[in-house]
Design an enzyme around this catalytic site. Structure first.
Site, PDB file in Angstrom:
ATOM      1  N   ASP A 222      -2.419  -0.760   5.893  1.00  0.00           N
ATOM      2  CA  ASP A 222      -2.942  -0.214   6.941  1.00  0.00           C
ATOM      3  C   ASP A 222      -4.459  -0.018   7.359  1.00  0.00           C
ATOM      4  OD1 ASP A 222      -3.174   1.725   5.214  1.00  0.00           O
ATOM      5  OD2 ASP A 222      -1.948   3.227   6.586  1.00  0.00           O
TER       6      ASP A 222
ATOM      7  N   ASP B 254       0.918  -1.078  -0.008  1.00  0.00           N
ATOM      8  CA  ASP B 254       0.070  -0.052   0.043  1.00  0.00           C
ATOM      9  C   ASP B 254       0.723   1.256   0.065  1.00  0.00           C
ATOM     10  OD1 ASP B 254      -2.477   1.511   0.215  1.00  0.00           O
ATOM     11  OD2 ASP B 254      -2.033   1.583   2.282  1.00  0.00           O
TER      12      ASP B 254
ATOM     13  N   ASP C 218      -7.760  -2.543   3.253  1.00  0.00           N
ATOM     14  CA  ASP C 218      -6.701  -3.612   2.789  1.00  0.00           C
ATOM     15  C   ASP C 218      -6.830  -4.773   3.356  1.00  0.00           C
ATOM     16  OD1 ASP C 218      -5.155  -1.572   1.580  1.00  0.00           O
ATOM     17  OD2 ASP C 218      -4.294  -0.773   3.443  1.00  0.00           O
TER      18      ASP C 218
END
Lengths: 285, 961
Positions: free
Chosen positions: B654, B313, B658
């Site tokens: 986070d 990410d 996700d």
């Protein structure tokens, strides 16, 4: 789908025609592997054989390196039927005790006076019959002392072919296990065997008579030098005759060897320095 | 809005009636996320007790019980060994089961944390009245009011809004606050402006809205169910261990069954054959291994070792998740600001007069303020009230100019016009610092093109120059450049108001703007970005050398994503996307040869139109990939696609968005500080410092642990052969039993545990970060070479050592090897009290039994001694033990010492013979296996030498594990 794939995977693993591989290896690869392991295991086996050989070379032919387990020799009784320590028979039923008599006959065969006289030496009684090697010169073969069957007197089976079984006064023969170098008894105080009934049966056992007298094992039969050096060794025996044992009842008896320098066997070993057995004589009267 | 009222039978000003609300509540249930139906705890526990090896051990225990029962039935009370054995086996199974269960337990409470996201109270309008009710009683159609600081209680369609902004970062990964207003701006609910989502935070402003979804039907609820719907992928290490356990269990059954048949064939009784089966299973199964592995090796870090792709990410992982001023443009130059976290970077030339003006505008035209009492905290870490770009500017001015608050006080603010979407600028008017100078200063910032429109002059080196075509053009270039870097650009300008026209006390009206807002003087541009963390580029580089591919998957815009990717090296220097090539060659995108482009940026929109094959194709063709604007589902698709291509995928993230991907990934890595609880729960591993670089460290450690686990398993497996062979020889050649089951368990569960654990502390042999990640299909944890080498070579030597020692002990006590062969029947005859040995001595049964225990002990000691050599050779797989050093692994040295002490304790502690069948053995017998130990060591050194000298040779292929 996935199952199919697995299946053909397996097939290919077994025999892959493209690469000519069997179980994932080609013939030459298998050959090499086999060769490798052949050499490897040959070397290993060679090393094993070598160490074993060296080890065996260090062993004495006549005396074991250690006797850690044999500090208390075992006691064994004869006759012994069916691997049990029970002697049960009916006085009137010949068949029931005939086997015992036969066993004893067989057992005492080598102790016949004639055989003993022929093979063995007449030793001076009441002292150890020590035949030391003088340094490198082995004093072999070593002689053995005579143990004459007649010593057992009425339990010798000579006068009474049936060892008292017919009369309900059976003989039990007790032998001390052979242990190399064992010198039982101290200051020439010969070891002797005593038998007694176990706890509740004390009043049933009646009178006993030992042959040789007092159940003594003469010191001259010790030490034992091993079956190689002392081929004709005759193990000393003690016979016990039960003169008026209570019939038709189980009598538990324990016999033990009494010698100052033989430690009492451990709790767990019921046969070290002692022997227990059950005696039951049935009588139709 | 009317449609909305119709659909939810509600009213925009009065809300629902309470009675109707109650009905709906009954229909839809509480506004909560439901925990998924989990497997009951006892089933989980039972599953732990029913693995392949565990089942075998149960069978063995049952056989022990039966054997014991039969012995008992025969009235033979002497032998409690079988009972002991059964109890020990069951204990082992149960204890390992508890370990496993505990491990699993730690990683399962996923929905629990989603629950924490639910707001406690909500302001709802029902029956025309405002009520404060529990948020879980909200229903679809309810009219709710949210204000800054609240958590959004459900998915809400905004009806009225006053400067309402929400933080969607946990949901979409966008780091900037999102404005929420009544207009619909996009078809996709995730993109549109008029929906605020459940569990996001309202940062500022006030809004009212109608609830359109509650509970599990909200977007976050759907993600939650997506996350729990995704099967929990097993970590690669778990797969490896399972694979290995299957093989072991299979072999154990195979061996056991073969010898069962052999025993039956030779003529043993059925029960005896069953006991042989049991004994072989006990001897062959490495009972201690599972416990060892669970205790010392399944730290989750082990899982990362085989990672070959990291899907990272962007926000918060690669970047700092903090808008920071990155570039400034003034005096016709682009100046780079310091974006590092600790302000260790280079600063720019601050001597220019223009810079002073620009800094003044930036400082004054800014509504953000520090929260009080933060003097001790470094500026970048201070908490600021205000939106992200203002925060960035505030911190920037604080760092470069100095005390901004004080500065602002000196320029007293008269009036200000806040930013709005129609004006696209923000201005304020201040008094000047110099009390004699009575002019007012108008400062303005906003979208660069709008600012430029209002300017007539430009400040260059402190001089006001007319803003001509040339300057406009250079402005445009600079603006495009900075925009192309994915940065958010703001323009700054100012104007000194004429003191005649606007004397002191002039009433400035913000609504009708009774002051000039054009003809201003342009000061410069400031661009901001969420900068990458300082350690990330290095870490990405390291991943490259370690053969790990880093893919960026973000919810952010493609341009920003690409810029950051280029910045951190995910797109390396010189790599071009298809579009770049097209631009360079001036040809249409379609004509570009796709294989020329190393890099590729795919946005969520494009991804939606791609089939999974196309995605696979793209992943295969472009080594450097960036996915932007992706939804949670798409993240999942990307992970799946990577897995299809045979990669072991690690996902870092986070946000709540996700969590499905984290769960699907082979290794999910959540951020410890910034990470939402949902993400942490879905993850296999949590980065405590939120630092991407830690993943690389993790990979390094994981690889080391993987190697060490291999060594440990090799060590553990080896001794199974010398444990097994005594039985095989016992059954086939009928020697007195050389090694008993209880003794085997002592080796497995006591003396050998410590050395095998200590191998975990072994240092790496070579630079493991320069190797390619292992191929999960080929490079198994336990491969053929490892098993064959351990079993058939080292294990064989150990067996020989054991038998040598056994025969020595027997021969020295009077039982020569040849006599031993075939002796079993008489030896084990309980009634035979005068068995003759090779010297003619007569032995009672008990004497023989203790002799047998002596043999067990002697064999045990041999295995011990050989295992010491074994643990020394297992320290390295390739290097010589001398190169690795014998004493560098202190744990291992102490483990050997401990093992020896334990061995001595077992041998010489009084009472052992009757409890555990250990006899005090003669000291000489400890030394009989020593030559074999040396042989093991020397042989392995030769093997390693060959492996080092002739890489790739037959020797290397067959003997390197």
């Amino acid at each position: 789908m996935a199952k199919d794939g697995e299946k053909s995977d397996w097939k290919e693993f077994l025999w892959n025609p493209r690469t000519r591989e069997f179980l994932g290896r080609t013939a030459s690869s298998w050959g090499l592997i086999f060769l490798f392991y052949l050499i490897f295991y040959t070397c290993l086996a060679g090393m094993f054989a070598l160490t074993m050989y060296v080890m065996l070379q260090t062993l004495d032919e006549h005396r074991p390196t250690w006797q850690d387990r044999l500090s208390t020799p075992g006691l064994v009784i004869r006759p012994r039927a069916d691997d049990t320590f029970e002697i049960v028979y009916t006085k009137e039923d010949t068949e029931s005790w005939d086997l015992y008599a036969q066993t004893l006959d067989k057992f005492l065969q080598p102790y016949n006076d004639s055989l003993q006289a022929q093979k063995n030496h007449e030793c001076a009684p009441d002292k150890y019959f020590i035949q030391e090697d003088s340094g490198e010169v082995k004093n072999n073969p070593k002689r053995s002392c005579q143990f004459n069957r007649t010593v057992l007197q009425s339990c010798s089976g000579i006068d009474d072919r049936y060892y008292g079984y017919r009369e309900g006064q059976p003989c039990i023969i007790i032998k001390l296990n052979r242990v190399i170098g064992l010198l039982p008894g101290k200051d020439n105080q010969a070891p002797y065997v005593t038998c007694a009934a176990k706890k509740d049966d004390a009043d049933k056992i009646g009178e006993l008579i030992y042959f040789p007298p007092n159940g003594t094992i003469n010191s001259m039969y010790f030490p034992y030098y091993g079956k190689k050096a002392q081929v004709n060794y005759s193990q000393p025996l003690v016979a016990v005759k039960f003169l008026n044992i209570t019939h038709n009842e189980d009598v538990n008896i324990e016999c033990k060897i009494n010698a100052e320098n033989i430690p009492v066997g451990g709790e767990r070993d019921k046969f070290a320095g002692r022997v227990s057995f059950k005696l039951r004589i049935n009588s139709k009267n | 809005i009317e449609e909305l009222e119709m659909r939810y039978t509600t009213s925009v000003d009065k809300g629902l009636t309470s009675s109707f609300a109650r009905e709906v509540l009954e229909r839809d249930g509480l506004n909560e996320l439901k925990p998924p139906k989990g497997t009951p705890e006892y089933v989980k526990f039972a599953r732990q007790l029913a693995g392949g090896l565990q089942c075998l051990m149960w069978v063995a225990a049952v056989i022990c019980f039966i054997a014991f029962g039969i012995e008992l039935g025969r009235g033979n009370l002497t032998s409690f060994d079988d009972l002991y054995l059964a109890i020990v086996l069951i204990t082992v199974v149960v204890v390992t089961g508890c370990f496993g269960y505990y491990q699993e337990f730690k990683s399962t409470n996923i929905i629990a944390s989603f629950k924490n996201l639910v707001p406690q109270q909500a302001l709802v309008i029902r029956d025309g009245q405002k009520n404060q009710i529990n948020a879980n009683e909200l229903v679809v159609g309810d009219l709710v009011e949210i204000k800054g600081g609240d958590r959004v209680p459900a998915d809400i369609r905004i009806i009225t809004s006053q400067g309402c902004k929400v933080d969607n970062s946990s949901l979409t990964g966008e780091s900037e606050p999102q404005t929420r207003s009544p207009e619909c701006t996009h078809e996709n609910p995730l993109e549109t402006r008029n929906v605020a989502f459940f569990s996001t935070t309202c940062l500022e402003g006030v809004a009212t809205g109608v609830i359109i979804n509650t509970g599990d039907r909200t977007i976050i609820g759907r993600i939650a169910s997506l996350a729990s719907g995704v099967g929990n992928e097993k970590t690669p290490i778990a797969i490896e261990i399972e694979h290995f356990v299957d093989i072991i269990a299979g072999l154990a059954i195979f061996f056991g069954f073969t010898f069962f048949v052999v025993a039956m064939f030779i003529g043993y009784a059925f029960l005896e054959a069953m006991i042989f089966f049991m004994a072989i299973v006990v001897a062959y199964v490495p009972e201690g291994l599972l416990a060892t592995v669970t205790v010392s090796f399944t730290s989750t870090i082990t899982s990362v070792c085989s990672t070959s792709v990291i899907c990272s990410d962007k926000t918060g992982t690669l970047t700092q998740n903090r808008m920071t001023v990155a570039h400034l443009w003034f005096d016709n130059h682009v100046h780079a600001a310091d974006t590092t976290e600790d302000q260790s970077g280079q600063s720019f030339d601050q001597s220019s007069e223009t810079w002073r003006s620009l800094a003044r505008v930036a400082a004054l035209c800014n509504r953000a303020i520090f929260k009080p009492d933060q003097e001790g905290i470094p500026i970048p870490k201070r908490i600021v009230v205000g939106d992200a770009s203002e925060t960035a500017l505030l911190k920037f001015t604080e760092l470069t100019v100095g005390n901004t608050m004080d500065y602002r006080n000196r320029f007293k603010k008269i009036v200000e016009v806040p930013f709005n979407s129609t004006n696209k600028f923000q201005l304020s008017i201040h008094e000047l610092e110099d009390p004699l100078d009575l002019r007012y200063l108008l400062v303005m910032k906003g979208a660069p093109e709008r600012i430029l429109e209002r300017c007539s002059t430009i400040l260059v080196k402190g001089q006001e120059l007319p803003l001509d075509e040339q300057w406009s053009e250079s402005f445009q270039t600079a603006y495009m450049d900075l925009g192309g870097l994915g940065e958010r650009v703001l323009g700054f300008c100012h104007l000194y108001l004429n003191e005649k026209e606007f004397p002191r006390g002039y009433q400035f009206e913000t609504d009708d703007m009774n002051f000039p807002t054009s003809g201003l003087c342009f000061a410069g541009l400031i661009s901001m970005i969420d900068p990458p963390r300082a350690t990330v580029p290095d870490a990405v580089m390291k991943c490259r050398t370690a053969g790990i591919r880093v893919i960026m998957v973000t919810g952010d815009h493609p341009i920003t994503a690409k810029a950051i990717a280029a910045n951190v090296g995910i797109i390396s220097e010189g790599s071009e996307t298809v579009e770049d090539i097209a631009q360079r060659k001036r040809i249409p995108v379609e004509q570009v040869n796709k294989s020329e482009a190393r890099a590729c940026v795919i946005s969520g929109g494009q991804l939606k139109d791609m089939s999974s094959d196309e995605l696979d194709e793209a992943l295969r063709n472009h080594p450097e990939m960036v996915f932007a604007r992706t939804s949670p589902q798409q993240k999942l698709i990307i992970v799946e696609s990577c897995q299809r291509l045979g990669s072991i995928v690690a996902v870092t993230g986070d946000g709540v968005n996700d969590s499905p991907a984290l769960k699907k990934a082979d290794i999910g890595v959540a951020m410890g500080i910034a990470g939402s609880d949902a993400a942490k729960n879905a993850a296999d591993m949590i980065l405590l410092d939120d630092n991407f670089a830690s993943i690389v460290t993790g990979v390094e450690q994981g690889r080391l642990i993987f190697d060490n686990l291999k060594k440990s398993i090799a060590y553990t497996l080896t001794k199974n052969i010398p444990e097994l062979t005594p039985y095989l020889v016992y059954i086939t050649v009928s020697v007195p039993l050389p090694l008993g089951c209880i003794t085997i368990l002592f080796i497995e569960l006591a003396t050998d545990i410590f050395p095998s654990v200590s191998l975990a502390y072994e240092k790496a042999e070579s630079d493991i970060m320069h190797l390619k990640p292992r191929n999960p299909r080929r490079d198994r944890l336990v491969n053929e070479a490892l098993a064959v080498y351990s079993y058939f070579q080292i294990g064989a030597i150990q067996s020989y050592a054991g038998f040598t020692d056994y025969f020595t002990a027997m021969a020295q006590e009077g039982w020569f090897p040849l006599l031993c062969v075939g002796l079993r029947g008489q030896w084990e005859d309980v009634k035979l009290q005068d068995l003759q040995d090779s010297y003619g001595q007569e032995w009672t049964y008990s004497q023989r039994l203790y002799q047998e225990y002596t043999c067990y002990t002697v064999f045990f000691v041999s295995i011990e001694i050989c295992q010491i050599a074994d643990v020394l050779i297992r320290k390295t797989r390739r290097l010589s033990a001398f190169q690795q050093g014998f004493f560098r692994n202190r744990v291992l040295v102490s483990a050997i010492v401990f093992q020896l002490c334990l061995g001595n304790l077992l041998c010489y502690c009084p009472g052992m013979p009757n409890i555990f069948n250990f006899m005090p053995i003669r000291v000489q017998w400890w030394f009989v296996p020593v030559p074999f130990g040396i042989l093991i060591f020397v042989y392995d050194e030769i093997r390693k030498l060959g492996v080092r000298r002739h890489p790739g040779s037959w020797w290397d292929q067959e003997l390197y594990y």
